[in-house]
Design an enzyme around this catalytic site. Structure first.
Site, mmCIF file in Angstrom:
data_model
loop_
_atom_site.group_PDB
_atom_site.id
_atom_site.type_symbol
_atom_site.label_atom_id
_atom_site.label_comp_id
_atom_site.label_asym_id
_atom_site.label_seq_id
_atom_site.Cartn_x
_atom_site.Cartn_y
_atom_site.Cartn_z
ATOM 1 N N ASP A 43 -9.680 -5.160 -4.446
ATOM 2 C CA ASP A 43 -9.089 -4.040 -3.686
ATOM 3 C C ASP A 43 -9.977 -2.814 -3.849
ATOM 4 O O ASP A 43 -10.181 -2.313 -4.955
ATOM 5 C CB ASP A 43 -7.677 -3.762 -4.230
ATOM 6 C CG ASP A 43 -6.891 -2.774 -3.373
ATOM 7 O OD1 ASP A 43 -7.473 -1.754 -2.946
ATOM 8 O OD2 ASP A 43 -5.692 -3.012 -3.144
ATOM 9 N N SER B 160 0.845 -1.205 0.000
ATOM 10 C CA SER B 160 0.000 0.000 0.000
ATOM 11 C C SER B 160 0.882 1.259 0.000
ATOM 12 O O SER B 160 1.683 1.429 -0.921
ATOM 13 C CB SER B 160 -0.948 -0.055 1.205
ATOM 14 O OG SER B 160 -1.947 0.916 1.100
ATOM 15 N N HIS C 113 -8.403 -4.872 0.275
ATOM 16 C CA HIS C 113 -7.089 -4.230 0.354
ATOM 17 C C HIS C 113 -6.342 -4.679 1.617
ATOM 18 O O HIS C 113 -5.189 -5.107 1.536
ATOM 19 C CB HIS C 113 -7.270 -2.707 0.344
ATOM 20 C CG HIS C 113 -5.975 -1.953 0.350
ATOM 21 N ND1 HIS C 113 -5.215 -1.746 -0.786
ATOM 22 C CD2 HIS C 113 -5.273 -1.366 1.345
ATOM 23 C CE1 HIS C 113 -4.129 -1.059 -0.482
ATOM 24 N NE2 HIS C 113 -4.137 -0.821 0.811
#
Ligand SMILES: *[C@@H]1O[C@H](CO)[C@@H](O)[C@H](O)[C@H]1NC(C)=O
Ligand SMILES: *[C@@H]1O[C@H](CO)[C@@H](O)[C@H](O)[C@H]1NC(C)=O
Ligand SMILES: *[C@@H]1O[C@H](CO)[C@@H](O)[C@H](O)[C@H]1NC(C)=O
Ligand SMILES: *[C@@H]1O[C@H](CO)[C@@H](O)[C@H](O)[C@H]1NC(C)=O
Ligand SMILES: *[C@@H]1O[C@H](CO)[C@@H](O)[C@H](O)[C@H]1NC(C)=O
Ligand SMILES: *[C@@H]1O[C@H](CO)[C@@H](O)[C@H](O)[C@H]1NC(C)=O
Ligand SMILES: *[C@@H]1O[C@H](CO)[C@@H](O)[C@H](O)[C@H]1NC(C)=O
Length: 428
Positions: free
Chosen positions: A349, A202, A381
């Site tokens: 996601d 991320s 996610h």
């Protein structure tokens, strides 16, 4: 509270002499006591004339406060290195990193040969959320003892720099590259022959990917063995457009404050558009400057962030903000990763659509980058951070141990759908 800061001015080298000079000897280092937030710790400042030092030069060095070897398994010592880097405006700047030394390094018979640069997704516009302070004892970094146990050195750079420029890709990429230069030159058993790789999920994938794109031009002497990136966010503009009103709403104030942190004109514009009264006013928005990612998550969740602005979404859509997002927050335009890449991503996601990840992979594949891209049919996610962890670790082990060519394809792109459901938050 007593403060025993170490200011080793001898570590302020000039230009070329710095790189790859093993200059640090453990006997020169004194210990500091309790950790102090970077905003209050005078150690987090650049010494005079630091601009003259080459990027990656170590400016200050200390044993990391907090007796880390007593907290982190398989760690013999942890150090703070303050080093010269280059900010989002391509101007001289500095940043901080924490280097964890494996227990095995104290063993003179072992040959230390691997360094993992792990970019923590701290996602905050508050400098006190920097990993060297907030994560120095290794909280939320479950793989650290395991990595150290394999004999790897581990680097956790504060890649957002001294102004906590969350989302400013050029700042973040430079800071990652210079942290690697700094730790490679620090001694402690690392040598120019060390294999090194990057890892990030991320927000950590953002810093890693920018480092990989900028490396060929900015740090051509570096030769990464690989990069593992998960939950990738190649287009910040897309992601910012999805956040308001969701559980992740707090990422929007921190990203807007982060990306304007080094651009006073844009920051001033942003602030000028905040409401001065009512429930959603400047005070609440600017609270983000004092909050970690987790705190901001709770403070702002489900808020319509555009309520803070007198003209709603128009502020974010203004040229002053969009230009910054275009230059600092779109991947695939600044360079080509010159190392094997492992990409892992949940098809569902919700923070950055898989189609945006597909497009970046396709762009890199078009110019010959060697990629293994695994799209997971399971999870969100956050789930993929857990679901992809073991696969990313195994891939990194292969590049760091030198067995990559035996285990993976060394040319071209391999794109696969996988179904790996170690963790499914929805089911908890
Ligand atoms: C150091 O090396 C010796 C001999 O190879 C080994 O027995 C020992 O476990 C090692 N110690 C550490 C801390 O890795
Ligand atoms: C420490 O390293 C050893 C391998 O040397 C590993 O088996 C062990 O799990 C590691 N400790 C932790 C807490 O991860
Ligand atoms: C980079 O390292 C790899 C091994 O990891 C080696 O095969 C390659 O020749 C190196 N490239 C350069 C430019 O040094
Ligand atoms: C990024 O996303 C925005 C919003 O979805 C889109 O308008 C823009 O074209 C994208 N930029 C790139 C470089 O793909
Ligand atoms: C601004 O918002 C805060 C909550 O963040 C609130 O306590 C304060 O009263 C508001 N100020 C004005 C002038 O409305
Ligand atoms: C997660 O688990 C729930 C409950 O078992 C299931 O309904 C859902 O489909 C799973 N989600 C994913 C993405 O696999
Ligand atoms: C993976 O799944 C997608 C649907 O999400 C499908 O369009 C695609 O063809 C699949 N790719 C492979 C390589 O099987």
């Amino acid at each position: 509270m007593s403060r025993h800061f170490l200011l080793l001015s001898s570590f302020l080298f000039t230009l070329a002499s710095a790189l790859y000079t093993p200059a640090v000897h453990s006997r020169d280092i004194t210990y500091s006591t309790a950790p102090i937030p970077p905003s209050k710790d005078p150690w987090y400042t650049a010494p005079p004339n630091f601009e003259d030092a080459a990027p990656g030069t170590i400016l200050r060095l200390r044993v990391a406060p907090g007796n880390i070897p007593s907290v982190i398994a398989n760690c013999s010592q942890a150090y703070h290195l303050l080093y010269r880097t280059t900010n989002a405006l391509y101007q001289p700047s500095w940043a901080m990193t924490t280097l964890y030394v494996p227990l095995s390094a104290s063993n003179s018979s072992s040959t230390a040969s691997a360094l993992l640069s792990y970019q923590i997704p701290y996602n905050s516009a508050d400098v006190d959320a920097s990993p060297s302070y907030a994560f120095s004892a290794g909280s939320q970094t479950g793989d650290l003892p395991n990595a150290l146990g394999r004999g790897w050195y581990v680097n956790f750079p504060d890649f957002e720099g001294p102004l906590a420029a969350f989302g400013a890709g050029i700042q973040e990429g430079h800071a990652v590259l210079d942290s690697v230069r700094a730790v490679l030159s620090s001694g402690f058993g690392l040598s120019p022959d060390t294999r090194y790789a990057m890892w990030g999920y991320s927000g950590g994938s953002v810093a890693s990917t920018w480092a990989a794109e900028l490396q060929g031009q900015y740090a051509p002497e570096l030769n990464f063995s690989g990069m593992a990136i998960g939950g990738i966010v190649p287009n910040f503009t897309t992601t910012l457009g999805l956040l308001s009103g969701t559980v992740y709403a707090g990422l929007l104030p921190s990203a807007l404050l982060g990306i304007t942190a080094e651009f006073p004109e844009s920051r001033e514009y942003l602030l000028s558009k905040l409401k001065t009264n009512g429930a959603y006013n400047a005070t609440g928005f600017l609270e983000s400057l004092e909050l970690s990612f987790e705190e901001g998550f709770i403070f702002y969740q489900y808020q319509d962030i555009f309520n803070y602005f007198v003209d709603g979404p128009a502020t974010v859509q203004s040229p002053l903000i969009q230009d910054l997002l275009n230059i600092q927050a779109q991947q695939g335009y600044h360079g080509i990763p010159q190392m094997p890449v492992y990409v892992y991503k949940a098809i569902h996601d919700e923070l950055s659509p898989v189609s945006v990840a597909d497009a970046l992979v396709e762009r890199y594949c078009g110019v010959g980058v060697n990629i293994l891209y695994e799209r997971n049919t399971v999870g969100s996610h956050l789930d993929e951070d857990y679901n992809g962890d073991a696969r990313a670790f195994a891939w990194l082990a292969s590049v760091l141990d030198g067995t990559y060519a035996q285990q993976y394809s060394v040319r071209g792109c391999t794109i696969e759908n996988v179904t790996v459901g170690v963790w499914n938050a929805t089911a908890i």
